[in-house]
Motif scaffolding. Structure first.
Motif, PDB file in Angstrom:
ATOM      1  N   CYS A 189       0.837  -1.208   0.000  1.00 36.97           N
ATOM      2  CA  CYS A 189       0.000   0.000   0.000  1.00 36.97           C
ATOM      3  C   CYS A 189       0.871   1.257   0.000  1.00 36.97           C
ATOM      4  O   CYS A 189       0.541   2.248  -0.653  1.00 36.97           O
ATOM      5  CB  CYS A 189      -0.955   0.011   1.190  1.00 36.97           C
ATOM      6  SG  CYS A 189      -2.250  -1.234   1.073  1.00 36.97           S
ATOM      7  N   ASP A 190       1.975   1.196   0.725  1.00 35.30           N
ATOM      8  CA  ASP A 190       2.890   2.343   0.738  1.00 35.30           C
ATOM      9  C   ASP A 190       3.417   2.637  -0.669  1.00 35.30           C
ATOM     10  O   ASP A 190       3.519   3.798  -1.071  1.00 35.30           O
ATOM     11  CB  ASP A 190       4.076   2.079   1.686  1.00 35.30           C
ATOM     12  CG  ASP A 190       3.674   2.169   3.157  1.00 35.30           C
ATOM     13  OD1 ASP A 190       2.575   2.673   3.460  1.00 35.30           O
ATOM     14  OD2 ASP A 190       4.461   1.721   4.006  1.00 35.30           O
ATOM     15  N   VAL A 191       3.750   1.578  -1.398  1.00 29.84           N
ATOM     16  CA  VAL A 191       4.254   1.766  -2.760  1.00 29.84           C
ATOM     17  C   VAL A 191       3.179   2.426  -3.623  1.00 29.84           C
ATOM     18  O   VAL A 191       3.446   3.383  -4.366  1.00 29.84           O
ATOM     19  CB  VAL A 191       4.694   0.413  -3.377  1.00 29.84           C
ATOM     20  CG1 VAL A 191       5.074   0.593  -4.846  1.00 29.84           C
ATOM     21  CG2 VAL A 191       5.863  -0.181  -2.592  1.00 29.84           C
ATOM     22  N   LEU A 192       1.942   1.928  -3.512  1.00 30.65           N
ATOM     23  CA  LEU A 192       0.842   2.479  -4.312  1.00 30.65           C
ATOM     24  C   LEU A 192       0.547   3.928  -3.911  1.00 30.65           C
ATOM     25  O   LEU A 192       0.241   4.769  -4.761  1.00 30.65           O
ATOM     26  CB  LEU A 192      -0.417   1.621  -4.121  1.00 30.65           C
ATOM     27  CG  LEU A 192      -0.320   0.217  -4.724  1.00 30.65           C
ATOM     28  CD1 LEU A 192      -1.402  -0.692  -4.146  1.00 30.65           C
ATOM     29  CD2 LEU A 192      -0.427   0.277  -6.245  1.00 30.65           C
ATOM     30  N   ASP A 193       0.674   4.194  -2.630  1.00 29.06           N
ATOM     31  CA  ASP A 193       0.471   5.538  -2.092  1.00 29.06           C
ATOM     32  C   ASP A 193       1.547   6.482  -2.647  1.00 29.06           C
ATOM     33  O   ASP A 193       1.232   7.555  -3.199  1.00 29.06           O
ATOM     34  CB  ASP A 193       0.540   5.431  -0.551  1.00 29.06           C
ATOM     35  CG  ASP A 193       0.135   6.691   0.180  1.00 29.06           C
ATOM     36  OD1 ASP A 193       0.237   7.784  -0.402  1.00 29.06           O
ATOM     37  OD2 ASP A 193      -0.260   6.586   1.363  1.00 29.06           O
ATOM     38  N   ALA A 194       2.796   6.048  -2.567  1.00 30.95           N
ATOM     39  CA  ALA A 194       3.901   6.861  -3.077  1.00 30.95           C
ATOM     40  C   ALA A 194       3.769   7.092  -4.578  1.00 30.95           C
ATOM     41  O   ALA A 194       4.131   8.146  -5.096  1.00 30.95           O
ATOM     42  CB  ALA A 194       5.238   6.186  -2.761  1.00 30.95           C
ATOM     43  N   PHE A 195       3.223   6.104  -5.271  1.00 32.56           N
ATOM     44  CA  PHE A 195       3.042   6.223  -6.718  1.00 32.56           C
ATOM     45  C   PHE A 195       2.014   7.308  -7.041  1.00 32.56           C
ATOM     46  O   PHE A 195       2.049   7.911  -8.110  1.00 32.56           O
ATOM     47  CB  PHE A 195       2.565   4.879  -7.282  1.00 32.56           C
ATOM     48  CG  PHE A 195       2.512   4.814  -8.784  1.00 32.56           C
ATOM     49  CD1 PHE A 195       3.632   4.472  -9.522  1.00 32.56           C
ATOM     50  CD2 PHE A 195       1.321   5.088  -9.466  1.00 32.56           C
ATOM     51  CE1 PHE A 195       3.575   4.397 -10.905  1.00 32.56           C
ATOM     52  CE2 PHE A 195       1.263   5.019 -10.852  1.00 32.56           C
ATOM     53  CZ  PHE A 195       2.400   4.675 -11.575  1.00 32.56           C
ATOM     54  N   GLY A 196       1.098   7.518  -6.110  1.00 30.42           N
ATOM     55  CA  GLY A 196       0.144   8.610  -6.303  1.00 30.42           C
ATOM     56  C   GLY A 196      -1.316   8.212  -6.386  1.00 30.42           C
ATOM     57  O   GLY A 196      -2.166   9.059  -6.664  1.00 30.42           O
ATOM     58  N   PHE A 197      -1.615   6.939  -6.162  1.00 26.35           N
ATOM     59  CA  PHE A 197      -3.037   6.572  -6.165  1.00 26.35           C
ATOM     60  C   PHE A 197      -3.734   7.283  -5.013  1.00 26.35           C
ATOM     61  O   PHE A 197      -3.223   7.318  -3.897  1.00 26.35           O
ATOM     62  CB  PHE A 197      -3.215   5.052  -6.091  1.00 26.35           C
ATOM     63  CG  PHE A 197      -2.968   4.397  -7.417  1.00 26.35           C
ATOM     64  CD1 PHE A 197      -3.930   4.476  -8.426  1.00 26.35           C
ATOM     65  CD2 PHE A 197      -1.772   3.746  -7.678  1.00 26.35           C
ATOM     66  CE1 PHE A 197      -3.690   3.910  -9.670  1.00 26.35           C
ATOM     67  CE2 PHE A 197      -1.528   3.183  -8.917  1.00 26.35           C
ATOM     68  CZ  PHE A 197      -2.490   3.261  -9.922  1.00 26.35           C
ATOM     69  N   GLU A 198      -4.908   7.825  -5.324  1.00 24.96           N
ATOM     70  CA  GLU A 198      -5.594   8.663  -4.334  1.00 24.96           C
ATOM     71  C   GLU A 198      -6.429   7.853  -3.355  1.00 24.96           C
ATOM     72  O   GLU A 198      -6.647   8.255  -2.216  1.00 24.96           O
ATOM     73  CB  GLU A 198      -6.471   9.695  -5.060  1.00 24.96           C
ATOM     74  CG  GLU A 198      -5.622  10.688  -5.841  1.00 24.96           C
ATOM     75  CD  GLU A 198      -6.427  11.480  -6.857  1.00 24.96           C
ATOM     76  OE1 GLU A 198      -6.558  12.696  -6.666  1.00 24.96           O
ATOM     77  OE2 GLU A 198      -6.923  10.883  -7.850  1.00 24.96           O
ATOM     78  N   ARG A 199      -6.944   6.722  -3.814  1.00 24.18           N
ATOM     79  CA  ARG A 199      -7.672   5.821  -2.924  1.00 24.18           C
ATOM     80  C   ARG A 199      -7.045   4.441  -3.058  1.00 24.18           C
ATOM     81  O   ARG A 199      -6.752   4.002  -4.176  1.00 24.18           O
ATOM     82  CB  ARG A 199      -9.158   5.725  -3.298  1.00 24.18           C
ATOM     83  CG  ARG A 199      -9.920   7.033  -3.337  1.00 24.18           C
ATOM     84  CD  ARG A 199     -10.111   7.641  -1.956  1.00 24.18           C
ATOM     85  NE  ARG A 199     -10.813   8.931  -2.049  1.00 24.18           N
ATOM     86  CZ  ARG A 199     -10.212  10.110  -2.259  1.00 24.18           C
ATOM     87  NH1 ARG A 199      -8.888  10.171  -2.355  1.00 24.18           N
ATOM     88  NH2 ARG A 199     -10.921  11.219  -2.339  1.00 24.18           N
ATOM     89  N   ILE A 200      -6.866   3.776  -1.947  1.00 23.75           N
ATOM     90  CA  ILE A 200      -6.362   2.404  -1.981  1.00 23.75           C
ATOM     91  C   ILE A 200      -7.363   1.524  -1.249  1.00 23.75           C
ATOM     92  O   ILE A 200      -7.611   1.719  -0.056  1.00 23.75           O
ATOM     93  CB  ILE A 200      -4.968   2.280  -1.329  1.00 23.75           C
ATOM     94  CG1 ILE A 200      -3.967   3.178  -2.071  1.00 23.75           C
ATOM     95  CG2 ILE A 200      -4.499   0.825  -1.343  1.00 23.75           C
ATOM     96  CD1 ILE A 200      -2.600   3.258  -1.405  1.00 23.75           C
ATOM     97  N   ILE A 201      -7.955   0.617  -1.989  1.00 24.47           N
ATOM     98  CA  ILE A 201      -8.938  -0.289  -1.399  1.00 24.47           C
ATOM     99  C   ILE A 201      -8.238  -1.603  -1.077  1.00 24.47           C
ATOM    100  O   ILE A 201      -7.605  -2.215  -1.944  1.00 24.47           O
ATOM    101  CB  ILE A 201     -10.117  -0.539  -2.368  1.00 24.47           C
ATOM    102  CG1 ILE A 201     -10.883   0.772  -2.596  1.00 24.47           C
ATOM    103  CG2 ILE A 201     -11.033  -1.635  -1.828  1.00 24.47           C
ATOM    104  CD1 ILE A 201     -11.983   0.667  -3.644  1.00 24.47           C
ATOM    105  N   ILE A 202      -8.314  -1.991   0.175  1.00 19.59           N
ATOM    106  CA  ILE A 202      -7.702  -3.246   0.602  1.00 19.59           C
ATOM    107  C   ILE A 202      -8.823  -4.236   0.860  1.00 19.59           C
ATOM    108  O   ILE A 202      -9.591  -4.082   1.804  1.00 19.59           O
ATOM    109  CB  ILE A 202      -6.882  -3.045   1.892  1.00 19.59           C
ATOM    110  CG1 ILE A 202      -5.836  -1.938   1.686  1.00 19.59           C
ATOM    111  CG2 ILE A 202      -6.215  -4.355   2.319  1.00 19.59           C
ATOM    112  CD1 ILE A 202      -5.425  -1.243   2.977  1.00 19.59           C
TER     113      ILE A 202
END
Lengths: 359, 359
Positions: free
Chosen positions: A131-144
């Motif tokens: 999730c950190d990688v996806l967050d750093a990449f710039g995705f605004e919402r991360i659904i787990i």
């Protein structure tokens, strides 16, 4: 693998770098902590949404609808499906199901099923890192999505900023089945398949369980059969003093939030707009109240502890000679001449001795 | 608590000492490792049987029947219900349900639901330790029921000497639902509720999945509606060269064992005798083939590793000043000035430095 190139690729939002970085992290390959370390300063923009519930609750369909709704609003979304899970539920991996035509070519959507086998230091830790990688990449919402309902899966969903618990009328004994502790983790309750018999009763049961007083029954946000982009409005009569019904009281979502119960029919898209509205409001409430900072602080503390434990374990079993010492002592343990506790503490002492001698 | 008295009490088979020792272990209270260490030489007599399967498969009823059957044969049995579990299955804890009149006053039976909340170092480790206590106490069979089907629950069941997977006709898509890896863990397959439609088809599906050839279909041990104490016999015509059908081939149960598929109707007691027979045969096969020693060796190795990791974690977080160091560095992590990896590695280095300086 050139980890500097991966970090640079993430910062340039290159999808190939994203995929390769996630694989690096999932498999705990050389340099993964360095990459995560480099990305850390860029982490913290995304809203993380955990979605959990029993198999067959329609979580994947609901998530598909959420993704579509977010995209209509111009918001980018990543989905991480964690599947450490019931081998009995019969569900295909979300990743397999959700790779639908509507979003598969949309660069604003990224869907990934976690490979949990190689996870070093536990699935929860690795999920946070992905999730950190996806967050750093710039995705605004991360659904787990946690496809599975063991305690660890629940903990993963609950470690998000917002947690959605999806139930269905047919989940057996309804909320009677929910153990203590489960109700507490959810910031939003969804009764999916809301057009089936028993849906209204389940909504009521959840509300009763949440201790919502009769006079506050407006907190049940009914799904509109023609959903609109409007946030759901409580009936006028039920709103006390013009205050927002979701900004009073205090519940699991931090100060100022009482978990609402939303009825959806994900298959037909009913309620998806409402759910997105609720999630946006929850995030805003968290942000305003300081709850978000508290959640993130606690998440980082937990993550740091996990990284320490993982590093210590590596010191013994990978870098040190723990495995050789174990093998040397195991016969005595197997034959009852030495206890595993004695052997374990010898191994720990050896490690300390070796370090003390500067080996 | 006087841990010497507990150890003595266990050796004298005092039930009060047993209950108190298990609580000590579950809660990781002072001296628990010492007690386990003292008991180690007495561990290793029991046959440990893991029983897993989806909620609603009738595991508890089956276990109740197994217990009764073992008791009829004069064998003592302990049951450990591990419930780290689906909060959604709606099942009461086994311990609550199985405290039935027939066995509750029988000193040859002991039933315990694991308290997993306080478990130091993970549920799997603590479960092994509770089983060790029961083993040292002298219970001849230890049944470990995992009420829940996440990966960790599965691993707990699979770490027993014999593992039983309980399925039912109504488990949705039947064996299609079983993921890779699940079939491999079972030494015995049970199709419970075998009088319901679809039971025979499920038996066949499992057999196909197990790769049992048509000619070997005798491996399906049909439940007798009037079960006897006789071990189930394959039809003469199907036995090749007079060999025992379960002592050839090679499967998960170690050399010389092909997992049979047994149909039961636990509610009516049908198949319980057969299942006990199969389990006794599996244990005997394991013992003869050396598989048992391999399983136990691996279990002790895994346990020693877990104890080492737990001790290292304690060194930092309980005995050392890890928590204070974490708190001191957390602000920088929260605000992105330091990564959790840097902080974690500082904490590990501090620990080593402190040790090196003889602090």
């Amino acid at each position: 693998m050139d980890t500097d190139a991966l970090v640079a690729g993430i910062k340039q939002r290159k999808i190939a770098a994203l995929a390769r970085t996630i694989s690096l992290v999932e498999n705990g390959r050389d340099g993964y902590e360095g990459v995560l370390s480099e990305l850390h300063a860029s982490v913290g923009q995304a809203h993380r949404i955990g979605i959990t519930g029993p198999g067959g609750a329609g979580k994947s369909t609901l998530i598909e609808r959420l993704v579509t709704t977010y995209r209509k609003r111009g918001v980018t979304v990543a989905v991480v499906a964690v599947d450490p899970t019931s081998p009995f539920t019969g569900g295909a991996l979300l990743g397999d199901r959700i790779r639908m035509e509507s979003v598969s070519l949309d660069p604003g959507v990224y869907i990934r099923s976690m490979a949990t086998r190689g996870a070093v230091g536990g699935v929860a830790t690795t999920t946070r890192e992905v999730c950190d990688v996806l967050d750093a990449f710039g995705f605004e919402r991360i659904i787990i999505e946690t496809v599975g309902v063991g305690q660890s899966e629940l903990a993963i969903a609950a470690s998000a900023d917002s947690t959605v618990l999806v139930l269905v009328p047919e989940s057996g004994d309804g909320v009677q089945a929910l153990k203590a502790g489960v109700m507490e983790i959810a910031d939003v309750f969804v009764v999916n398949k809301g057009d089936r018999p028993g849906a209204d009763r389940l909504v009521q049961e959840v509300e009763v369980m949440l201790g919502i007083r009769r006079g506050n029954a407006y907190r049940h946000v009914a799904a509109h059969h023609h959903p609109t982009a409007q946030p759901p409005q409580p009936p006028e009569s039920a709103v006390p003093d013009g205050g927002s019904p979701t900004l009073e009281g205090g519940a699991s979502g931090g100060p100022g939030w009482e978990p609402p119960v939303l009825k959806t029919v994900a298959r037909e898209g009913v309620g998806a707009e409402d759910l997105v509205d609720l999630l946006e409001r929850h995030f805003e409430t968290l942000f305003q109240s300081g709850g978000l900072e508290a959640i993130r602080r606690e998440r980082l503390a937990r993550h740091t502890r996990a990284v320490v434990d993982r590093a210590l374990s590596m010191l013994v079993w990978e870098e040190g000679d723990g495995e050789a010492r174990l093998e040397a002592g195991l016969d005595a343990v197997v034959h009852g001449r030495m206890s595993p506790y004695k052997l374990a503490h010898d191994i720990v002492s050896d490690l300390q001795q070796a370090r003390r001698n500067g080996e």
